[in-house]
Scaffold this motif. Structure first.
Motif, PDB file in Angstrom:
ATOM      1  N   CYS A  39     -35.271  19.139 -19.957  1.00 29.32           N
ATOM      2  CA  CYS A  39     -35.497  18.641 -21.270  1.00 29.32           C
ATOM      3  C   CYS A  39     -35.545  19.897 -22.254  1.00 29.32           C
ATOM      4  N   SER A  40     -34.800  19.954 -23.121  1.00 27.37           N
ATOM      5  CA  SER A  40     -34.822  21.070 -24.206  1.00 27.37           C
ATOM      6  C   SER A  40     -35.045  20.733 -25.501  1.00 27.37           C
ATOM      7  N   TRP A  41     -35.533  21.584 -26.474  1.00 27.03           N
ATOM      8  CA  TRP A  41     -35.721  21.302 -27.756  1.00 27.03           C
ATOM      9  C   TRP A  41     -36.304  22.567 -28.396  1.00 27.03           C
ATOM     10  N   TRP A  42     -35.925  22.925 -29.940  1.00 29.68           N
ATOM     11  CA  TRP A  42     -36.505  24.052 -30.548  1.00 29.68           C
ATOM     12  C   TRP A  42     -37.503  23.476 -31.334  1.00 29.68           C
ATOM     13  N   GLY A  43     -38.331  24.434 -31.907  1.00 25.79           N
ATOM     14  CA  GLY A  43     -39.483  24.124 -32.737  1.00 25.79           C
ATOM     15  C   GLY A  43     -40.536  25.077 -32.849  1.00 25.79           C
ATOM     16  N   ASN A  44     -41.540  25.023 -33.613  1.00 28.74           N
ATOM     17  CA  ASN A  44     -42.784  25.859 -33.938  1.00 28.74           C
ATOM     18  C   ASN A  44     -43.560  25.496 -32.670  1.00 28.74           C
ATOM     19  N   ASP A  45     -44.675  26.217 -32.637  1.00 26.61           N
ATOM     20  CA  ASP A  45     -46.011  26.194 -31.609  1.00 26.61           C
ATOM     21  C   ASP A  45     -46.616  24.510 -31.781  1.00 26.61           C
ATOM     22  N   ALA A  49     -46.316  22.038 -28.607  1.00 24.18           N
ATOM     23  CA  ALA A  49     -47.575  21.494 -28.039  1.00 24.18           C
ATOM     24  C   ALA A  49     -47.627  19.785 -28.045  1.00 24.18           C
ATOM     25  N   TYR A  50     -47.039  19.501 -28.876  1.00 25.29           N
ATOM     26  CA  TYR A  50     -47.233  17.921 -28.676  1.00 25.29           C
ATOM     27  C   TYR A  50     -46.077  17.124 -27.926  1.00 25.29           C
ATOM     28  N   THR A  51     -44.785  18.064 -27.700  1.00 24.20           N
ATOM     29  CA  THR A  51     -43.907  17.448 -26.973  1.00 24.20           C
ATOM     30  C   THR A  51     -44.135  17.797 -25.498  1.00 24.20           C
ATOM     31  N   LEU A  52     -45.007  18.684 -25.320  1.00 28.27           N
ATOM     32  CA  LEU A  52     -45.224  18.981 -23.879  1.00 28.27           C
ATOM     33  C   LEU A  52     -46.362  18.007 -23.406  1.00 28.27           C
ATOM     34  N   SER A  53     -47.193  17.706 -24.299  1.00 33.47           N
ATOM     35  CA  SER A  53     -48.272  16.651 -24.184  1.00 33.47           C
ATOM     36  C   SER A  53     -47.357  15.307 -23.610  1.00 33.47           C
ATOM     37  N   MET A 331     -45.430   8.652 -27.488  1.00 35.99           N
ATOM     38  CA  MET A 331     -44.627   9.816 -28.307  1.00 35.99           C
ATOM     39  C   MET A 331     -44.667   9.836 -29.654  1.00 35.99           C
ATOM     40  N   THR A 332     -44.701   8.797 -30.194  1.00 37.48           N
ATOM     41  CA  THR A 332     -44.607   8.374 -31.686  1.00 37.48           C
ATOM     42  C   THR A 332     -46.061   8.884 -32.380  1.00 37.48           C
ATOM     43  N   LEU A 333     -47.206   8.426 -31.675  1.00 38.22           N
ATOM     44  CA  LEU A 333     -48.364   8.931 -32.073  1.00 38.22           C
ATOM     45  C   LEU A 333     -48.375  10.493 -32.141  1.00 38.22           C
ATOM     46  N   LEU A 334     -47.928  11.026 -31.136  1.00 38.05           N
ATOM     47  CA  LEU A 334     -47.955  12.643 -30.786  1.00 38.05           C
ATOM     48  C   LEU A 334     -47.085  13.278 -31.947  1.00 38.05           C
ATOM     49  N   GLN A 335     -45.971  12.667 -32.051  1.00 38.44           N
ATOM     50  CA  GLN A 335     -44.908  13.392 -33.039  1.00 38.44           C
ATOM     51  C   GLN A 335     -45.207  13.032 -34.545  1.00 38.44           C
ATOM     52  N   ASP A 336     -45.995  11.824 -34.775  1.00 41.22           N
ATOM     53  CA  ASP A 336     -45.988  11.706 -36.106  1.00 41.22           C
ATOM     54  C   ASP A 336     -44.770  11.699 -36.941  1.00 41.22           C
ATOM     55  N   THR A 337     -44.944  12.317 -38.004  1.00 44.94           N
ATOM     56  CA  THR A 337     -43.715  12.597 -38.879  1.00 44.94           C
ATOM     57  C   THR A 337     -43.193  13.997 -38.870  1.00 44.94           C
ATOM     58  N   GLU A 338     -43.561  14.586 -37.870  1.00 41.05           N
ATOM     59  CA  GLU A 338     -43.397  16.210 -38.101  1.00 41.05           C
ATOM     60  C   GLU A 338     -41.631  16.203 -37.818  1.00 41.05           C
TER      61      GLU A 338
END
Length: 418
Positions: A39-45, A49-53, A331-338
């Motif tokens: 699984c791949s993505w781009w983004g900041n720290d 962090a939330y995607t890994l969690s 995943m929704t709660l981790l991602q929120d509206t980021e």
């Protein structure tokens, strides 16, 4: 029964138990092998962090059936790597993609997996046909949008009130604000390179009623079109309507050097929260529009999208991960509206129930929804860095007297159509 027979029977029984035990274990391994997907993505720290969690939780829910190898980096590194992956047809199983990549890598719909084929794993009922249409190429559902993005005006009402100015809704009002503010070195707007290009495009379309692309998304801008856009950009800078692009940062808005900015919905909080924390009242503005405009000139696009590799060897597992990333409560709660306000009904309902559909991103998304009927789909070619970068770089040569207008227009035309 003598001792030899008893001993023989015991040995046979032990062998049978051992054989059966081995068979059972072998059968279990065969029926539930560990599947490894990427699984791949781009983004900041924070995004990392939330995607890994979230993916760790997905693996736990799979109870050891699926292992996910994560590949992530900043945007520039990710984009370069994905170009190599796509050309070599060795893409990650599940990937975050940019909207323009559908045209670039899957014009015929075969560049990514057709998600209609895994509708039993991915809940497409969370999306309308119009929402899914952004990911369809040649009748195949190549990707699902996570959220929508459009350019939104964010204004510092505190500053506008200080100068007794209304929040601008027309181009003339922007120029009038600049006339008042420039004595204090304050700019009505500060924008990035890409937003500056979209600002100029909107003005040109509104005032001429002429699109700059055809129905297929192919660029149709003429020398005359580019010259007119160049003149408007020059006036924006010379009249101090916008801060020089190379000087503008998010801090310019949060410190009050610019009284407004134009940014994506997904960037709303990043721009507005620091300004609000500094004591300013920040509001969402209307789209700037020419009175009696022939066309609206503003665009909407998916902020980001998820897709599955066309060559994945683990379709079911990849689809299950895709559905988890888009629609699951965890995943929704981790991602929120980021990544913006989610399009998925399931995700929106979770955030709504948790009281999380608030903030600048929600207000900006509300503005988008209010203008849905007027917003056009962003031509993917306007996502290409060489288009807006070439316009700005060459326009600056003219702006600062390094090249003639004719030389600059020639250079822009060449870069647009090479």
């Amino acid at each position: 029964m003598n001792m030899k027979k008893i001993t023989a029977l015991l040995i046979c029984s032990l062998l049978i138990v051992q054989v059966c035990g081995c068979s059972a274990r072998t059968e279990q391994v065969i029926s539930e092998p560990l599947v490894s997907i990427t699984c791949s993505w781009w983004g900041n720290d924070d995004r990392n962090a939330y995607t890994l969690s979230g993916i760790e939780e997905f693996e736990r829910e799979q109870k050891g059936r699926v292992d996910v190898e994560c590949k992530y980096s900043s945007w520039s590194g990710y984009e370069n790597r994905m170009h190599i992956y796509m050309k070599s047809k060795n893409t990650p199983d599940v990937m975050l993609i940019n909207y323009s990549w559908l045209d670039e890598y899957s014009a015929d719909g075969t560049g990514f997996y057709d998600l209609y084929e895994v509708a039993d794993c991915v809940n497409l009922d969370n999306y309308t046909e119009d929402e899914l249409s952004f990911g369809i190429k040649n009748g195949k559902l190549n990707a699902i949008p996570i959220s929508f993005n459009t350019s939104i005006f964010y204004f510092n009402k505190t500053i506008y009130d200080k100068y007794h100015l209304d929040i601008p809704t027309t181009w003339d009002e922007l120029f009038q604000a600049a006339e008042v503010m420039k004595k204090d070195d304050v700019y009505p707007l500060g924008v990035t390179e890409k937003q500056a290009f979209l600002l100029v495009v909107a003005y040109y379309i509104q005032t001429t009623g002429k699109d700059l692309t055809d129905a297929s998304g192919k660029l149709t801008a003429t020398r005359e079109d580019i010259e007119a856009m160049l003149d408007f950009y020059t006036s924006l800078v010379n009249e101090k309507v916008i801060m020089p692009l190379d000087s503008f940062t998010r801090n310019s808005f949060s410190t009050g050097t610019t009284a407004g900015t134009l940014a994506w919905i997904s960037d709303g909080g990043n721009y507005c929260k620091p300004a609000a924390d500094a004591g300013y009242e920040i509001i969402i503005g209307d789209y700037i529009c020419e009175p009696n405009a022939k066309m609206f000139g503003w665009y909407v696009k998916p902020a980001t999208m998820y897709a599955i590799s066309a060559t994945t060897e683990h379709v079911e597992e990849a689809a299950e991960l895709l559905d988890y990333l888009l629609n699951s409560k965890e995943m929704t709660l981790l991602q929120d509206t980021e990544k913006g306000i989610p399009i998925s009904d399931a995700a929106r309902n979770v955030l709504d129930e948790e009281g999380k559909l608030v903030g600048y991103e929600k207000l900006a998304d509300d503005k988008r929804e209010q203008n849905t009927d007027r917003l056009e789909i962003l031509p993917p070619i306007f996502e290409k860095e060489n288009i807006y970068d070439s316009f700005k770089t060459n326009a600056d040569y003219y702006l600062y007297g390094k090249k003639s207008k004719e030389e600059v227009v020639d250079a822009i035309v060449e870069s647009f159509y090479k």
